[in-house]
Every structure is written in structure tokens, then in C-alpha cells.
Design an enzyme around this catalytic site. Sequence first.
Site, short mmCIF file in Angstrom:
data_model
loop_
_atom_site.label_atom_id
_atom_site.label_comp_id
_atom_site.label_asym_id
_atom_site.label_seq_id
_atom_site.Cartn_x
_atom_site.Cartn_y
_atom_site.Cartn_z
N GLU A 10 -11.96 -0.04 -3.09
CA GLU A 10 -11.32 0.39 -1.85
C GLU A 10 -10.13 1.27 -2.20
OE1 GLU A 10 -9.56 -2.79 0.36
OE2 GLU A 10 -8.63 -3.72 -1.40
N ASP A 45 0.82 -1.23 0.00
CA ASP A 45 0.00 0.00 0.00
C ASP A 45 0.85 1.27 0.00
OD1 ASP A 45 -2.18 -1.81 0.43
OD2 ASP A 45 -1.79 -1.73 2.57
#
Length: 657
Positions: A221, A31
Site C-alpha cells: 500500500e 503518513d
Amino acid sequence: MKKKQWLLLLAGLPLILGAQNPIIRDQFAADPTARVFNNKVYVYPSHDIPAPQGQRQDWFCMADYHVFSSDDLVNWNDHGIILSQENVPWGKSHAYSMWAPDCVCKNGKYYFFFPNAPKDGRGFAIGVATADKPEGPFTCEPEPVKGAEGIDPCVLLDDDGAAYLYWSGMGIRGARLKDNLKELDGELQEISFPQREGAPAMPSMKVGGQQMEGLPDGFKEGPFAFKRNNWYYLTFPWVRAENGTETLAYAMSRSPLGPWDFKGVFMAEHDNGCWTNHHSFVEFRGQWYLFYHHNDYSPRMDKRRSARIERVAFRKDGTIEEVKPTLRGVGITPSTDRIEVDRYSAAGNGTTIDYIDSLDCFRGWYASLPKKGSWVRYCEVDFSPLRNGAYAVVQVRAKANTSLTLLSGKKQIARIPVTVITERGAFRRDQSNQWLTLTAPLTSLPKGISDITVTCEGEAVDVDWVQLRNRPDYFTSVPVGAAPLPPDANGFIRRWTLLEPVRHEVRSNTILTENYLNDMVAKEWPKVNPKRGKWHTIDSQTYNVRAFRFAELTGNEPYNALFWGTAMILCPVELQNVRLAAGSNGASCWWVNDEPVLTLDGDRRMVQDDGMSQRLTLKAGLNVVRFCLVNGPGLSDFCVRFVNEKGNSITQFLMLR
């Protein structure tokens, strides 16, 4: 006849730009959110770890955050842990739920946004920690951002100073932040959840912001928003097919909170089935980059990911061109760094890659070139750090006796012979697990920024890395007619005429007895003496002459070799009762004026004055010191001087060319 093999390294056409993927190579780093602060790129990733006992073993597990920085996108500095789950006052200290974060700077203060499971309540909340420097230390706020119920926070700072927070929770949501960047600006909304049959009733909650409209159906997301040329971009991982894995998709708007016009996918699903992808965009020195993740170091478990980088291009209308994952990544690699050719830009004719150790994937990969014509190309190598005297180092694994040729363009820059032997010295084809580090001098220097192509010109070979190095100044070549040279202050002889090493297999160091050495010299010296074309006169820059480096410098195998050398000693007067004092790494024999004076037998390490000759007389005028050094599997160097009866060094002589 021995089977031969050639490996070609080609330096191709110059390119403009372009580190190896993944960029963090000692830990998992998923991420990745990239930001530019103080003319450096800072990456704030989540930190996947193996799940401890008591946690789900098949799920994401994250306990803290690191931050990394780079000023060239090649070399990354780990600033260590900036926040740990035990330091979040409002969060569960052992939830292992510190998922994708972000960090922005406003008015000289750095704001780090992160999700965590709250002590009270359900789901996730988003917290803020602040610092005076991008690498911290960060101090966590006592409470999370009210109304931001979810994960994967992202903050956009607009040109007018306004800040907007985006997160995943009940879809992708967005809200303006107050000037303190710690509160949502606006009223919270009461949201009720539908009652599911047989499930306990879920209480309503107050949620801030608004759901982003205009996005496609399907699981979404990880929002990341940015602005470019008056366009706002909302990018996000999106599962576009049932039971599929995540793509990276985007929408555009003229407003930071929409409405959004969905444009499609800019990175397709990972072709190995890695379930997630998560990303960020950043502009650095005029080029846009995409940071994202893949499960490079965890091929059997896609909940442990690693950060990557690619360049991004935009069309004239602002839409994003497709970004394809690469092994090469971005950043210019100095040729004096290890060039991991398994992280190639392109490859062909059967070339594959595999893990060096499948049980420890962090050891990296190697490229397997299975047949003649197999090749691998690594782009954007900077050859400018090289100078005359540079040499190539290549780590290879071969199944047959081979030779490696390094080319720059059409010019050969080095040739490296490879001999595969067993402990007994016999050639066997089952030596494929033995990695060999080979060296050779560069005969031509590539210039500027270019490619390196490795091509197999014979039987199969595995290549781990290539590196070009500037040789330390161990030696200075002595031209014909050079002035005489005195010994150093301690009397060591540093000017030698050395023969390029001659192959001599030493099956075991136990054979290096005095009788063996004498017999070997009597047999070998008549063969050596006529080979005048391979002799080099050098001045050693150190008291110990590094024969091993001399072999490398001349492109010869330094192991299982004989080194021959002579020194021309000019004495102004006769010197009586002197001794020759020598030390060598390996066994050696020494002569003065063709008379044997000293033998150092056995497996030795070089020690100053390790052996002493009998008393000698150096005549007025020219004297010749000659040696033969036998090297088996190790390093080799030697040191020699003359000493008087008290062991003091003698310096009253000159060394001639």
C-alpha cells in the site's frame, strides 16, 4: 560520609549536520508526505485521533488534515486544519477515513490529494482540493477523481510537466493525470470481481490507470514515487512475511509507470511490532530525507502514529542504502533550546529510556543512567549562540545526594551540586520521583557544532533535558578601582559586595521570627566575615537585586541559603533624620554602620519600602550598609534605599567599590 555522584556532559567532535523524533509532539501525525515549497519543508500527514463512541476502537480514525512547515527541520509550525471530513461534498461526513494525503504545486496552484469514503458506493475515492498557498485555505472539488478507487494518493510531477497519480487499490496502480490535475488521462477499464460463495455479488466498476508490474507478492500500500538522476523510484510499505508487519520497500524504473525492477527493503519492520509504516522522500538543501511514522506516543495502540525523519543516502548505482530508525532524528539543535537527551544518538552501559507519564505519553521521555559509566550522547548541538555569562540548566531526578559535572571535550564547563531533602530536611532514598531543575555558570564555552555526552559517574540518576542559556544582564561585575556610582533616580542602592550564599536549612518559614533571626545572625556572622575570597562586587541592572540569580551565577544552591552583603555609601555632607527603607523576598536583617536598624521577619514577598527603620543619621564621609537575607524554598531578591521624613528618596550620595 555523603555518597557522591557525578554527571558528565561532554562536547565531542564537530559534525556536519543533523530534530528529535517524533517531530510533531502535541498530536498524532501519521503518513507524513513532505514537500519543499518556497524554501521550506511542508509536511501533510494524516491525523490519528482516539475513536469516538460508535466507531471501531481498535482501528484507524482520522477526521481532518493539518499541515506543518519548517525551515530547519527542528522547529515545526502547525498551520491548523486545512480540510475536515465535514467539508468534503462527495464524502461521508462521519466516516473518519481521511487517510494518507499528498500535495503538489503546479503553475502557482497547490493541489491537495486525499482519500475518503464516498457518500454513494463502497470503498474509498480520491479527492482534490486546491489553494493559492501551501498552507491553504483549500477548496475541495465537488467530485472525486473518476477511476481512482482507493487510498494513499501520491503525485509525481515529471521534468516535462507531466503529472502521474499513484494509489493503493486492487494493488498499487498508476495513471497519468490531465493538465488540470483533477482527472485521469486515458480510458477507464471495466473490472469485474469474482463471486465469493455465500457473499452478495459485487458489481463491476470502472477503474483508471494500470497495475504496477514487477513488484513483489504480498500486501502492499502507500505508494510514494519520486525521480532522482533520471531514475524513477516507486516506494511502498510491504509485508514480506505472513502475519508480519510492514517494511518500506522500493523498485526502480526508467519510466514513470514502469516496468519496475524490485530492489528490496530500505527500512525493516519496526522492532516493537508497530503494524504500519508510511513514508515520503524529499530533497532539501542538497540532502535527501525520509519521512515515516512510528507509534512513539501510543505504545499500546499502533493505530495512532507519529511522524519521524531520517537522512537518506544513495549508492553510486542509485539504489537506496538501508535507513535505520533513530530517536535523534535530524536537524541541528541550538544549545539554547532544550536538548532532550532521551532522544539520543547513542547510549551505553545500561542506559534506558522511559515515559515520564505512562498515562500521558505526550509528556515525553527521560533517560535513566543506572550506574557509574552509563552514558547517553546527543549529536549535532550548535553552541554558537552562547556568550560569556552563559549557564547550564539540567533537569534531573536523583536517589542520592549528587553532583553534576558538565564537560566540553576535556574541559569542565560547569559543576552542579544536588542535595536531595525532604520537607523535614532529612535525607531519604525514596525521593526518586522528585524532578530537580539545577543550574550552574559555564566556566568554558564550547564552540561550533558538536555532541553532548551525559555520563553517570556515581549512583543512578535520571536525566530529562539539558539546556544552556545566556544569562540576562542582571549584574555587572565591578573591578577594583571602578568610579563611584550614584543611586538610581529613585534612590535605590545598586552596587553591592555580596558573599556567595552560605548553606542554611530552613525547615519551615514559620521559624523566621525576629528572635530566631537575631540569634542566627549572632551565631553565623563570625563564621562569615573571614571568608573574603567568596565576595563579589556587582552593580545590579534593576532596582531589586536578584539574589537568586546571583546564586546561580556563582554556581551555588539558591535555596536554603544565607545571603550576606555590604554597600559602601559616601555622603558629601551629614544627612539627618533619614530612614532605611527595604523590601526582601525572604526574611532579612539590616545594619547601618554596624548598628541594627531593621528586621523583616516571616515569609515575605519583596515589596518596595516594605519596612522602615527608625530615624538615622548618615555621617559625612563613609557609611556601611550591611544585610543578611534568609531564603528557604523560594526565589530571593531585595531592594533598599534611604528616604527622608516625607518618604521621598534620597540621592545625595555615591556608592564605592
